[in-house]
Enzyme design. Sequence first.
Site, mmCIF file in Angstrom:
data_model
loop_
_atom_site.group_PDB
_atom_site.id
_atom_site.type_symbol
_atom_site.label_atom_id
_atom_site.label_comp_id
_atom_site.label_asym_id
_atom_site.label_seq_id
_atom_site.Cartn_x
_atom_site.Cartn_y
_atom_site.Cartn_z
ATOM 1 N N ASP A 1 0.815 -1.211 0.000
ATOM 2 C CA ASP A 1 0.000 0.000 0.000
ATOM 3 C C ASP A 1 0.849 1.262 0.000
ATOM 4 O O ASP A 1 0.411 2.311 -0.458
ATOM 5 C CB ASP A 1 -0.924 -0.011 1.227
ATOM 6 C CG ASP A 1 -1.871 1.171 1.239
ATOM 7 O OD1 ASP A 1 -2.653 1.302 0.279
ATOM 8 O OD2 ASP A 1 -1.815 1.974 2.183
ATOM 9 N N LEU B 1 -7.274 6.683 2.681
ATOM 10 C CA LEU B 1 -7.448 7.635 1.585
ATOM 11 C C LEU B 1 -6.240 7.685 0.658
ATOM 12 O O LEU B 1 -6.195 8.516 -0.246
ATOM 13 C CB LEU B 1 -7.712 9.039 2.150
ATOM 14 C CG LEU B 1 -9.017 9.196 2.929
ATOM 15 C CD1 LEU B 1 -9.109 10.591 3.517
ATOM 16 C CD2 LEU B 1 -10.217 8.939 2.028
ATOM 17 N N ARG B 2 -5.264 6.795 0.904
ATOM 18 C CA ARG B 2 -4.069 6.826 0.066
ATOM 19 C C ARG B 2 -4.417 6.479 -1.391
ATOM 20 O O ARG B 2 -3.790 6.991 -2.323
ATOM 21 C CB ARG B 2 -3.009 5.871 0.605
ATOM 22 C CG ARG B 2 -1.641 6.050 -0.047
ATOM 23 C CD ARG B 2 -0.575 5.240 0.653
ATOM 24 N NE ARG B 2 -0.154 5.884 1.889
ATOM 25 C CZ ARG B 2 -0.079 5.276 3.064
ATOM 26 N NH1 ARG B 2 -0.428 4.004 3.171
ATOM 27 N NH2 ARG B 2 0.327 5.922 4.129
ATOM 28 N N GLY B 3 -5.407 5.620 -1.575
ATOM 29 C CA GLY B 3 -5.811 5.260 -2.935
ATOM 30 C C GLY B 3 -6.327 6.459 -3.705
ATOM 31 O O GLY B 3 -5.946 6.692 -4.851
ATOM 32 N N THR C 1 -3.411 8.919 -4.493
ATOM 33 C CA THR C 1 -2.517 8.422 -5.541
ATOM 34 C C THR C 1 -3.196 8.457 -6.896
ATOM 35 O O THR C 1 -2.589 8.847 -7.906
ATOM 36 C CB THR C 1 -2.054 6.991 -5.222
ATOM 37 O OG1 THR C 1 -1.446 6.960 -3.939
ATOM 38 C CG2 THR C 1 -1.052 6.512 -6.256
#
Length: 334
Positions: free
Chosen positions: A191, A272-274, A277
């Site tokens: 991730d 919320l990294r998705g 990115t």
Amino acid sequence: MGRAFPFSAIVGQEQMKLAMILTAIDPRLGGVLVFGDRGTGKSTAVRALAALLPRITVVRGCPVNAASPADCPPWAKICCTETEERQTPVVDLPLGVTEDRVTGALDIERALTQGEKAFQPGLLAQANRGYLYIDEVNLLEDHIVDLLLDVAQSGENVVERDGLSIRHPARFVLIGSGNPEEGELRPQLLDRFGLLVEVGSPDSIDERVEVVERREAFETNPEKFAKKWEKREREVRDRIIAAREQLGAIRKPKAVLRDCAALCMKLGSDGLRGELTLLRAGRALAAYQNAKTLNRDHLRAVAGLALSHRLRRDPMDEAGSTARVSRAVEEVLR
């Protein structure tokens, strides 16, 4: 160091090349993880991209590749004020490397011979403003991977041991590669990489022949081969430079931001990294294509790179991660 194989001359592997271009435009994407067979051009692509990029200005003799004398850390004690142009650095991180070699440590030789406590810079200092490449990252010790990802995110290396208290910039693009058959990465580490690419050997005779012919031509006469691809290389370089300058001006409509959120929710992406990115990758692609506004086409093009490694395991769905992302993209962005 010999001449690098031209980036534009790499046959196929379009997703891998795109991912590396996007990180060159926006290093905040968080690096690229390339999984696939041996001999599919992973390390070749990293070195080729670094050679393609504009040369960087560095202070002569500075261990962290500082752009000006004011940026050199005090412990470096650099008296030189002259600068020089240098190729973007690519530093290899070998398996079995120690933490001291990565972060830097007390210079034992100077301590014994001169009685002076001094810092010996590590691989992170060498990689500043460049690329840190880890082959077979899935076989690297977990604590080293954790350390690298933390530094890559913060942009600073901190060493507090052996009576030393050292800080220096360590801003680099992390590129990891490996063969999933030899071991998997922990999900939390997957991730942390911005983009994931799965590559394979060419599946057509014509493409395999083209790979062999180009490689043979390069090894026979590197200068002649490079000259043949010089125009194409310059075009890609100019597009990357222009995209970097335009990146901050790309418009991000609210509807597209909602698309990012809806797509990640559909896939069950944690945190919320998705979304971040996906947004950054789409914006970098828009800038590379000289678009003024981020749109759904950009999201479609980068969704697989940004999200395929962030999915929760679904025992009721036997489809692979790439197929699940493609299906979600069709449902949400149709």
